[in-house]
Design an enzyme around this catalytic site. Sequence first.
Site, PDB file in Angstrom:
ATOM      1  N   LYS A 212       0.892  -1.169   0.000  1.00  0.00           N
ATOM      2  CA  LYS A 212       0.000   0.000   0.000  1.00  0.00           C
ATOM      3  C   LYS A 212       0.924   1.212   0.000  1.00  0.00           C
ATOM      4  O   LYS A 212       1.468   1.596   1.027  1.00  0.00           O
ATOM      5  CB  LYS A 212      -0.878  -0.018   1.253  1.00  0.00           C
TER       6      LYS A 212
ATOM      7  N   CYS B 266      13.902  11.129   6.406  1.00  0.00           N
ATOM      8  CA  CYS B 266      13.850  10.839   7.845  1.00  0.00           C
ATOM      9  C   CYS B 266      15.225  11.020   8.468  1.00  0.00           C
ATOM     10  O   CYS B 266      15.345  11.187   9.677  1.00  0.00           O
ATOM     11  CB  CYS B 266      13.271   9.464   8.122  1.00  0.00           C
TER      12      CYS B 266
ATOM     13  N   GLU C 288       9.481   2.290  11.133  1.00  0.00           N
ATOM     14  CA  GLU C 288      10.555   3.241  10.850  1.00  0.00           C
ATOM     15  C   GLU C 288       9.907   4.614  10.806  1.00  0.00           C
ATOM     16  O   GLU C 288       9.141   4.904   9.880  1.00  0.00           O
ATOM     17  CB  GLU C 288      11.180   2.880   9.498  1.00  0.00           C
TER      18      GLU C 288
ATOM     19  N   GLU D 151       9.987  17.051  14.693  1.00  0.00           N
ATOM     20  CA  GLU D 151      10.379  16.827  13.299  1.00  0.00           C
ATOM     21  C   GLU D 151       9.604  17.788  12.394  1.00  0.00           C
ATOM     22  O   GLU D 151       8.377  17.830  12.433  1.00  0.00           O
ATOM     23  CB  GLU D 151      10.079  15.379  12.898  1.00  0.00           C
TER      24      GLU D 151
HETATM   25  P1  ADP Z   1       3.909  10.843   5.534  1.00  0.00           P
HETATM   26  O1  ADP Z   1       4.073  12.123   6.264  1.00  0.00           O
HETATM   27  O2  ADP Z   1       5.163  10.185   5.111  1.00  0.00           O
HETATM   28  O3  ADP Z   1       2.858  10.884   4.461  1.00  0.00           O
HETATM   29  P2  ADP Z   1       2.158   9.061   6.943  1.00  0.00           P
HETATM   30  O4  ADP Z   1       2.463   8.325   8.183  1.00  0.00           O
HETATM   31  O5  ADP Z   1       0.958   9.921   6.899  1.00  0.00           O
HETATM   32  O6  ADP Z   1       3.456   9.880   6.678  1.00  0.00           O
HETATM   33  O7  ADP Z   1       2.061   8.084   5.695  1.00  0.00           O
HETATM   34  C1  ADP Z   1       2.903   6.984   5.491  1.00  0.00           C
HETATM   35  C2  ADP Z   1       2.087   5.834   4.938  1.00  0.00           C
HETATM   36  O8  ADP Z   1       1.164   5.400   5.928  1.00  0.00           O
HETATM   37  C3  ADP Z   1       1.248   6.204   3.722  1.00  0.00           C
HETATM   38  O9  ADP Z   1       1.245   5.111   2.817  1.00  0.00           O
HETATM   39  C4  ADP Z   1      -0.121   6.413   4.322  1.00  0.00           C
HETATM   40  O10 ADP Z   1      -1.160   6.211   3.400  1.00  0.00           O
HETATM   41  C5  ADP Z   1      -0.145   5.364   5.392  1.00  0.00           C
HETATM   42  N1  ADP Z   1      -1.117   5.598   6.474  1.00  0.00           N
HETATM   43  C6  ADP Z   1      -1.558   6.784   6.961  1.00  0.00           C
HETATM   44  N2  ADP Z   1      -2.437   6.592   7.961  1.00  0.00           N
HETATM   45  C7  ADP Z   1      -2.566   5.258   8.133  1.00  0.00           C
HETATM   46  C8  ADP Z   1      -3.322   4.426   9.015  1.00  0.00           C
HETATM   47  N3  ADP Z   1      -4.130   4.926   9.942  1.00  0.00           N
HETATM   48  N4  ADP Z   1      -3.184   3.091   8.894  1.00  0.00           N
HETATM   49  C9  ADP Z   1      -2.357   2.551   7.983  1.00  0.00           C
HETATM   50  N5  ADP Z   1      -1.628   3.278   7.111  1.00  0.00           N
HETATM   51  C10 ADP Z   1      -1.717   4.615   7.179  1.00  0.00           C
END
Ligand code: ADP
Length: 493
Positions: A175, A284, A250, A385
């Site tokens: 995903k 990161c 991570e 961050e």
């Molecule tokens: P970034 O700031 O790198 O976008 P996120 O943590 O929002 O950080 O996103 C990283 C990944 O996690 C993306 O693929 C996002 O779609 C996914 N993601 C965000 N929220 C959730 C959640 N509640 N459960 C699972 N995956 C999530």
Amino acid sequence: MPIEVQNLIGGVRAGAASGRTLERRNPADRNDVVSIAPLSGAEEVDKAVRAAAEAFKTWRLVPAPKRGLMIAEAGRRLAERKEELARLMTREMGKPIAEARGDVQEAIDTAWLVAAEGRRLNGDTAPCELPDKVGMSFRKPVGVCGMITPWNFPVAIPSWKIFPALVCGNTVVLKPSEHTPACAAEFVRALVEAGIPEGVVNFVCGAGEEAGAALVKHPLVRAISFTGSTETGKIIGETCGRMNKKLSLEMGGKNAQVVMEDADLELALEGALWGAFGTTGQRCTATSRLILHRAIADEFIARLRDRAAKLRIGSGLDGTMHVGPLVDEAQRNRVHEYVQIGKAEGAVLALGGDFARGPGLDAGWFYKPTVFTGVRREMRIAREEIFGPVIACIVVDSFEEAVSVLNDTEYGLSSSLYTRDVTRAFRAMRDFEAGITYINGPTIGAEVQLPFGGVKGTGNGHREAGSQVYEFYTDWQSVYVDFSGRLQRAQID
Ligand code: ADP
């Protein structure tokens, strides 16, 4: 024309059942629609996981060296398409083209490294305490692995997760970030063309809270590997904890570069510019704190301001640009908010602190390289961050104080020391609380043959890359073979 991205489930390409889609625009030029991807939900995730579970039955039996050869072939295909993929990446997430090439190269390097692991994946043999009996241990695949990836390394990060998972015999549902579906689709295409059988790698695009969350809580998913924000990692961690799943996290960093009074200042300056403003600070491992010894602080800051002001800001597709856009409007607003917080806290804005405007910039999410001086360790800009081109300079009076400031954070990903003193170098290796330490190099620039990951709030103890990643993608099975022909009781006979 925008790229129409499709899911890949059990070898079948399709959109979301609901027909919903998500558009991704070039962060350097919001008029350029780069891709349109399915907005999938629990239904597509369920299908993908079931396809992966079915494929696991046969994939786990394919000899690991053969699996490794397919990964090598995927690496070869990525190498063949490196330039095309790098250009797509720059359009989709904004990083300068040279850095996008580096991102693809990292995936290629990972493929070579992991392919060879197909002929290792060694276990142990052990003597047994009883006669006519031997002991040994095997690495076994875990099962269906869910990979949730961010946008800042849209090809490299999926490769760190998926190649090792596959060589171990696991099957995968990826995903990707909502911001980079086309890059992820190209990565998956390389695997499919390399001969990875249907259902072994599945690809589902969608929002994190829908598709991502559905993947995490699917009962047939045995392991989740996540790279992204600390906030999301914690949510995922709660579900995995409740469901007893393997989880590799991570997350964030607040990485610091220390410059001592005996450092090669020009070298340290180049390191700081690259560490802080490379990928527009959206790594990161980006340098977001500069810890400067008082004896060189004024001179260093003056030179840093001078050099940072000359960095060329613009579309990453123009190979002469140093700093690309932020990934989207929300991220630019967030960075700008932190700049206001820094000013309100009493830090001195020495450079930047505003949107970058002008010809070629107004249709994108550009932000000026920003330098704060007079920062104290307790300020929010020194602790949280920011994920943007903002560096906070903190002045210290000794090496011991530098170590104390560097460690004074909830995170522990990357760290750096510039010095000519070998004693300090070894002290830093011993005393820096970080998963990665550079001596006379910036906080960014990890190579794939060494473990990648952080301590404290950055992760949960797992490592990607190197030879350590296999601990996550395998379970150990201990096997005892008794050829004595009688019942032998360990610890008793
Ligand atoms: P970034 O700031 O790198 O976008 P996120 O943590 O929002 O950080 O996103 C990283 C990944 O996690 C993306 O693929 C996002 O779609 C996914 N993601 C965000 N929220 C959730 C959640 N509640 N459960 C699972 N995956 C999530």
